[in-house]
Motif scaffolding. Structure first.
Motif, PDB file in Angstrom:
ATOM      1  N   TYR A  35       0.808  -1.212   0.000  1.00 14.68           N
ATOM      2  CA  TYR A  35       0.000   0.000   0.000  1.00 14.68           C
ATOM      3  C   TYR A  35       0.846   1.269   0.000  1.00 14.68           C
ATOM      4  O   TYR A  35       0.414   2.300  -0.490  1.00 14.68           O
ATOM      5  N   SER A  36       2.034   1.181   0.586  1.00 16.48           N
ATOM      6  CA  SER A  36       2.841   2.391   0.729  1.00 16.48           C
ATOM      7  C   SER A  36       4.320   2.033   0.772  1.00 16.48           C
ATOM      8  O   SER A  36       4.709   1.011   1.331  1.00 16.48           O
ATOM      9  N   SER A  58       7.759   4.411   1.611  1.00 15.37           N
ATOM     10  CA  SER A  58       8.184   5.753   2.018  1.00 15.37           C
ATOM     11  C   SER A  58       9.656   5.790   2.363  1.00 15.37           C
ATOM     12  O   SER A  58      10.205   4.828   2.903  1.00 15.37           O
ATOM     13  N   TYR A  68       2.116   5.704  -2.946  1.00 13.53           N
ATOM     14  CA  TYR A  68       0.970   5.031  -2.344  1.00 13.53           C
ATOM     15  C   TYR A  68       0.158   4.331  -3.418  1.00 13.53           C
ATOM     16  O   TYR A  68       0.076   4.795  -4.550  1.00 13.53           O
ATOM     17  N   VAL A  89      -3.628   3.344  -3.199  1.00 12.06           N
ATOM     18  CA  VAL A  89      -4.880   3.318  -2.429  1.00 12.06           C
ATOM     19  C   VAL A  89      -6.065   2.974  -3.341  1.00 12.06           C
ATOM     20  O   VAL A  89      -7.210   3.232  -2.999  1.00 12.06           O
ATOM     21  N   GLN A 136      -4.382   7.526   3.010  1.00 13.05           N
ATOM     22  CA  GLN A 136      -3.029   7.981   2.686  1.00 13.05           C
ATOM     23  C   GLN A 136      -2.444   8.786   3.847  1.00 13.05           C
ATOM     24  O   GLN A 136      -1.273   8.610   4.201  1.00 13.05           O
ATOM     25  N   MET A 194      -1.369   6.401   6.533  1.00 17.02           N
ATOM     26  CA  MET A 194      -0.122   5.707   6.196  1.00 17.02           C
ATOM     27  C   MET A 194       1.086   6.620   6.394  1.00 17.02           C
ATOM     28  O   MET A 194       2.118   6.171   6.889  1.00 17.02           O
ATOM     29  N   THR A 195       0.959   7.880   6.036  1.00 15.26           N
ATOM     30  CA  THR A 195       2.049   8.836   6.242  1.00 15.26           C
ATOM     31  C   THR A 195       2.316   9.021   7.731  1.00 15.26           C
ATOM     32  O   THR A 195       3.459   8.951   8.179  1.00 15.26           O
TER      33      THR A 195
END
Length: 137
Positions: free
Chosen positions: A4-5, A7, A23, A25, A37, A40-41
């Motif tokens: 999903y992510s 980073s 991302y 989503v 989102q 997740m961040t």
């Protein structure tokens, strides 16, 4: 199995900040995508903040597994995946991304960088390439 992510963050003093992220989503309801989102961040920053330099960990958050790797130089990576995605693959991806990022983006830019100022475009490609395991080549 889904990612999903993905980073890249910098664990500076006194806080952690996001350098670049990608991302996926698309599996969420259209109206939920921005809040997912943001979640997740926020989660990525919180996990890096609570992790020691030079550590790797997998943390369960709701129905997701967050895999974090914080290098000794403060550069960190987080992959958020579902519970079925292989942990070993996530850490291999984090190794690859952080090594490449550190070669392409000057260490001087890490403490003051942001997603708008850092030019590193490979995250979206890695996220889609590793979306299905084994990856499509």
């Amino acid at each position: 199995m889904r990612l999903y992510s993905l980073s890249v963050l910098y664990k500076g003093d006194p806080k952690v900040h996001l350098l670049k992220a990608a991302y996926d989503v698309s599996t969420f309801n259209f109206f939920q995508r921005s809040s997912v989102q943001e979640f997740m961040t926020f989660t990525s920053q919180l996990i890096v903040e609570r992790s020691e330099l030079g550590s790797r960990a997998s943390v369960k958050e709701q129905e997701y597994l967050c895999h974090v790797y914080v290098r000794n130089d403060g550069l960190a990576g987080v992959v958020i995946a579902d519970n079925e995605y292989p942990q070993r693959v996530c850490f291999t991806l984090l190794d690859k991304v952080l090594d490449e990022f550190s070669r392409q983006v000057s260490k001087i830019d890490w403490p003051s960088g942001s997603p708008a100022t850092i030019s590193y475009a490979a995250l979206d490609g890695y996220l889609s390439k590793y979306q299905v395991w084994p990856p499509r080549v």
